[in-house]
Motif scaffolding. Structure first.
Motif, short mmCIF file in Angstrom:
data_model
loop_
_atom_site.label_atom_id
_atom_site.label_comp_id
_atom_site.label_asym_id
_atom_site.label_seq_id
_atom_site.Cartn_x
_atom_site.Cartn_y
_atom_site.Cartn_z
N LEU A 111 0.83 -1.20 0.00
CA LEU A 111 0.00 0.00 0.00
C LEU A 111 0.87 1.26 0.00
CD1 LEU A 111 -2.82 -1.00 2.53
CD2 LEU A 111 -3.02 -0.72 0.05
N THR A 112 1.99 1.20 0.70
CA THR A 112 2.91 2.34 0.71
C THR A 112 3.46 2.60 -0.68
OG1 THR A 112 3.53 1.85 2.99
CG2 THR A 112 5.02 3.27 1.74
N VAL A 113 3.83 1.52 -1.39
CA VAL A 113 4.36 1.67 -2.76
C VAL A 113 3.29 2.23 -3.69
CG1 VAL A 113 5.25 0.41 -4.75
CG2 VAL A 113 6.06 -0.16 -2.45
N LEU A 114 2.05 1.75 -3.56
CA LEU A 114 0.97 2.25 -4.41
C LEU A 114 0.68 3.72 -4.14
CD1 LEU A 114 -1.49 -0.78 -4.28
CD2 LEU A 114 -0.11 -0.04 -6.22
N ASN A 115 0.74 4.12 -2.89
CA ASN A 115 0.52 5.53 -2.57
C ASN A 115 1.60 6.42 -3.17
OD1 ASN A 115 -1.83 5.06 -1.13
ND2 ASN A 115 -0.74 4.71 0.79
N ARG A 116 2.83 5.91 -3.20
CA ARG A 116 3.91 6.70 -3.81
C ARG A 116 3.74 6.82 -5.32
NH1 ARG A 116 9.02 3.82 -0.72
NH2 ARG A 116 8.70 4.77 1.35
N ALA A 117 3.03 5.88 -5.93
CA ALA A 117 2.86 5.90 -7.39
C ALA A 117 1.81 6.88 -7.86
CB ALA A 117 2.50 4.49 -7.88
N LYS A 118 1.04 7.51 -6.97
CA LYS A 118 0.02 8.47 -7.36
C LYS A 118 0.68 9.73 -7.91
CE LYS A 118 -3.58 7.07 -4.10
NZ LYS A 118 -4.42 7.51 -2.95
N LEU A 119 0.09 10.26 -8.98
CA LEU A 119 0.62 11.51 -9.55
C LEU A 119 0.31 12.66 -8.62
CD1 LEU A 119 -0.41 11.05 -13.29
CD2 LEU A 119 1.87 10.82 -12.29
N PRO A 120 1.24 13.62 -8.45
CA PRO A 120 0.96 14.76 -7.58
C PRO A 120 -0.12 15.65 -8.18
CG PRO A 120 3.04 15.06 -8.73
CD PRO A 120 2.62 13.66 -9.02
N ALA A 121 -0.89 16.29 -7.32
CA ALA A 121 -1.97 17.18 -7.80
C ALA A 121 -1.39 18.30 -8.65
CB ALA A 121 -2.72 17.75 -6.60
N GLU A 122 -2.08 18.62 -9.75
CA GLU A 122 -1.59 19.67 -10.66
C GLU A 122 -1.60 21.03 -9.95
OE1 GLU A 122 -2.59 21.52 -15.08
OE2 GLU A 122 -3.82 19.94 -14.20
N ALA A 123 -0.47 21.72 -10.04
CA ALA A 123 -0.35 23.01 -9.36
C ALA A 123 -1.28 24.05 -10.00
CB ALA A 123 1.09 23.50 -9.42
#
Length: 306
Positions: A280-292
């Motif tokens: 779950l930690t790895v999957l959370n890191r794979a999320k794209l950051p919110a567009e600024a």
């Protein structure tokens, strides 16, 4: 990890009231209802200088013909012990026999060993038939059929004379859950592999199977899909000076096995939960950051954020 043969609650209760220094504390009455492995129950009563344990052991009446009473008399022969082999009703339960200990004397360094003796009352009942059978082997009067010791409602221990001066002890162990048998099979294989170590080559030979062993042919045994038979070959070196220690280890084997099965399953569950948390930690890191937020300007020069 080896489990103690004695019951810790009974032992602690004795030590807390034993000796002249605990006389004031002994004036308070205690009544304890205690459960143990192998369907054993106790009622502990103490007031004043007496400490009485009423014991109810599975199939106790069946074991009486195999020298249980004589063995208990030998173990508890000291003057501060008193055995009563008459059944009695306590707290609406009929108990098979009782053992009373005098708490008044100053036992000194022997206090803990005496408390151990009382707390091992179930072990001593189960050990009686073993010691009786070993004596018949030495005298040449052992029965041809295996001796059955029913220590649980659906499980039993069997003892039969082997070749020369050896004896075979067989457990019928029920595994209601299939996963328990899978773990137990891996665990029991270690008993055979460990004898390759020169330091433990004198240990008993262990084998296991789901088929009824040859030693139990013609004997009414427990059968079923989840029943396994575990055999220990005890040789002369295990039956002479080390007989008491061998019997203690045998009487605790069933609880020892199931204890380690539960520990193994708990360890595997912990590893699986940790693995899921890591994924779950790895999957959370794979999320794209919110567009600024981007600042834009209108034709007239006014800026706004989209």
């Amino acid at each position: 990890i080896l489990l103690d043969a004695g019951h810790p609650i009974i032992k602690d209760a004795i030590l807390s009231r034993m000796g002249p220094s605990k006389a004031d504390f002994r004036s308070k009455e205690i009544v304890l209802l205690v459960s143990d492995f192998d369907d054993a129950t106790y009622c502990v009563k103490s007031q004043g200088d007496t400490f009485t344990v009423f014991a109810k052991i599975h199939s106790y009446q069946t074991l009486l013909k195999y020298g249980v009473e004589d063995y208990l008399k030998g173990i508890y022969s000291a003057e501060h012990f008193a055995l009563d082999f008459n059944s009695s009703s306590q707290q609406d339960v009929v108990y098979d026999f009782s053992l009373t200990l005098d708490l008044a004397p100053d036992f000194g360094e022997q206090a803990e060993s005496i408390a151990d003796q009382v707390s091992c009352i179930k072990r001593n009942v189960l050990a009686g038939p073993f010691m009786w059978y070993f004596k018949t082997m030495k005298s040449g009067t052992s029965p041809e059929e295996a001796l059955k010791i029913p220590f649980r409602s659906n499980e039993a221990m069997y003892v039969k004379k082997g070749k020369d001066d050896s004896a075979v002890v067989i457990f019928s162990v029920a595994f209601p859950e299939k996963t328990d048998w899978v773990v137990a099979e891996v665990f029991l294989r270690e008993f055979g592999d460990v004898r390759r170590d020169p330091a433990v080559q004198l240990a008993p030979v262990v084998s296991f199977s789901k088929n009824v062993p040859m030693e139990l042919e013609g004997v009414a045994v427990e059968e079923g899909e989840g029943v396994c038979y575990i055999s220990f070959a005890l040789f002369k070196r295990h039956l002479d000076d080390k007989a008491e220690a061998s019997v203690s280890a045998i009487c605790q084997f069933r609880n020892y096995l199931h204890y380690h099965i539960k520990c193994s399953k708990a360890f595997m569950h912990m590893r699986m939960r940790k693995r899921v948390d890591d994924l779950l930690t790895v999957l959370n890191r794979a999320k794209l950051p919110a567009e600024a937020a981007v600042e834009k300007k209108a034709w007239g020069g006014r800026s706004f954020t989209k």
